[in-house]
Design an enzyme around this catalytic site. Structure first.
Site, PDB file in Angstrom:
ATOM      1  N   HIS A   1    -155.187  59.048 -29.641  1.00 10.73           N
ATOM      2  CA  HIS A   1    -155.518  58.581 -28.287  1.00 10.73           C
ATOM      3  C   HIS A   1    -157.034  58.525 -28.128  1.00 10.73           C
ATOM      4  CE1 HIS A   1    -155.816  58.252 -23.960  1.00 10.73           C
ATOM      5  NE2 HIS A   1    -154.531  57.898 -23.950  1.00 10.73           N
TER       6      HIS A   1
ATOM      7  N   GLU B   1    -153.987  50.237 -26.928  1.00 11.04           N
ATOM      8  CA  GLU B   1    -154.608  50.767 -25.715  1.00 11.04           C
ATOM      9  C   GLU B   1    -156.106  50.462 -25.746  1.00 11.04           C
ATOM     10  OE1 GLU B   1    -152.361  54.137 -23.525  1.00 11.04           O
ATOM     11  OE2 GLU B   1    -153.805  55.015 -24.885  1.00 11.04           O
TER      12      GLU B   1
HETATM   13  P1  13P Z   1    -153.916  55.030 -17.527  1.00 11.97           P
HETATM   14  O1  13P Z   1    -152.539  54.473 -17.325  1.00 11.97           O
HETATM   15  O2  13P Z   1    -154.271  56.123 -16.583  1.00 11.97           O
HETATM   16  O3  13P Z   1    -154.961  53.947 -17.570  1.00 11.97           O
HETATM   17  O4  13P Z   1    -153.927  55.744 -18.953  1.00 11.97           O
HETATM   18  C1  13P Z   1    -153.362  55.096 -20.021  1.00 11.97           C
HETATM   19  C2  13P Z   1    -153.233  56.027 -21.131  1.00 11.97           C
HETATM   20  O5  13P Z   1    -154.209  56.616 -21.574  1.00 11.97           O
HETATM   21  C3  13P Z   1    -151.892  56.262 -21.686  1.00 11.97           C
HETATM   22  O6  13P Z   1    -151.932  56.953 -22.881  1.00 11.97           O
END
Ligand code: 13P
Length: 257
Positions: A95, A170
């Site tokens: 992450h 992401e």
């Molecule tokens: P948000 O949905 O708060 O932008 O975060 C996304 C995230 O980091 C999921 O792992």
């Protein structure tokens, strides 16, 4: 495959009474939701057993972290064996918050993936570029960044077909910002990642790997995100632990045909 909804609680909630209220919301939607989706909850490790006790049936359990070695003493970490023994199936790896604040590097990410596969856990690898220019157009630099993440993460990894992996795109600029990529860009990214997987593993395996999107998923955008071609689910951050928004979001999902 059923689409995945992965709820990343991050470092929330702050106490057991807030956890109780939150779990009630998940409980209210449990049946309707888990019939349509594969739903994975990633609570902080401290709350995992409690959450499993309250929500007994349909949810799959995940961990936000794992350490790659089970034979050395290491303060503050959890081992794949511990996770496995406590009903965890999915482990979030790489992450961007961990990369940024804890300097988790690509070598560690690679080791974590190997440790998960060896323990029969499903690694859910996060990849994504930092440059916001890719919100409207996937530029060369962003594409390279995604490929590099993938190259390092899977260095030396052999999949024979039985193992499961998942990948979440992401983009760093979309996390916690209320910004998401244009849906056409998202579709392209998914295609690019699937292409990489088919080259690195096989066409057949590439089709079986779940590709998720994460970053500012809300009750307003979740249904359109789930309609993007090649997307197998979403990874939800803030909305996973904000009661009002969570309620809205789960209502939307329940209404989906
Ligand atoms: P948000 O949905 O708060 O932008 O975060 C996304 C995230 O980091 C999921 O792992």
């Amino acid at each position: 495959m059923k689409q995945y909804l992965v709820f990343n609680f991050k470092n929330n909630p702050q106490n057991l009474s807030q956890l109780d209220s939150l779990l009630k919301i998940y409980h209210n939607f449990e049946e309707g939701l888990t019939r349509k989706f594969s739903v994975v909850l990633l609570p902080p490790t401290l709350y995992l057993l409690k959450a499993q006790e309250v929500l007994k049936n349909g949810f799959l359990w995940g961990s936000q972290n794992v350490f790659w070695h089970s034979k050395i003493a290491i303060t503050g970490e959890v081992t794949p064996q511990m996770l496995k023994a406590n009903g965890v199936k999915v482990v979030l790896i790489g992450h961007s918050e961990r990369r940024e604040y804890l300097e988790e590097n690509r070598e560690m990410i690679n080791l974590k993936i190997k440790a998960c596969l060896a323990a029969n856990l499903i690694p859910l690898l996060c990849v994504g570029e930092a440059t916001k220019s890719s919100q409207t157009k996937l530029d060369f630099k962003s594409r390279q960044e995604i490929f590099e993440d993938l190259n390092y993460a899977f260095r030396g990894v052999k999949l024979t077909g039985g193992e499961k992996i998942m990948i979440a795109y992401e983009p760093r600029w979309a996390i916690g910002t209320d910004l998401i990529p244009d849906l056409t860009v998202l579709e392209e990214v998914m295609k690019v990642i699937r292409f990489w997987l088919s080259r690195r593993f096989s066409e057949d395996l590439a089709q079986k790997i779940a590709l998720l999107y994460g970053g500012s998923v809300t009750s307003q955008n979740i249904l359109s995100l789930l309609r993007v071609k090649n997307i197998n689910g979403v990874l939800i951050g803030r909305a996973a632990t904000k009661p009002l928004e969570l309620n809205q979001l789960l209502k939307k999902l329940r209404s989906k045909n």
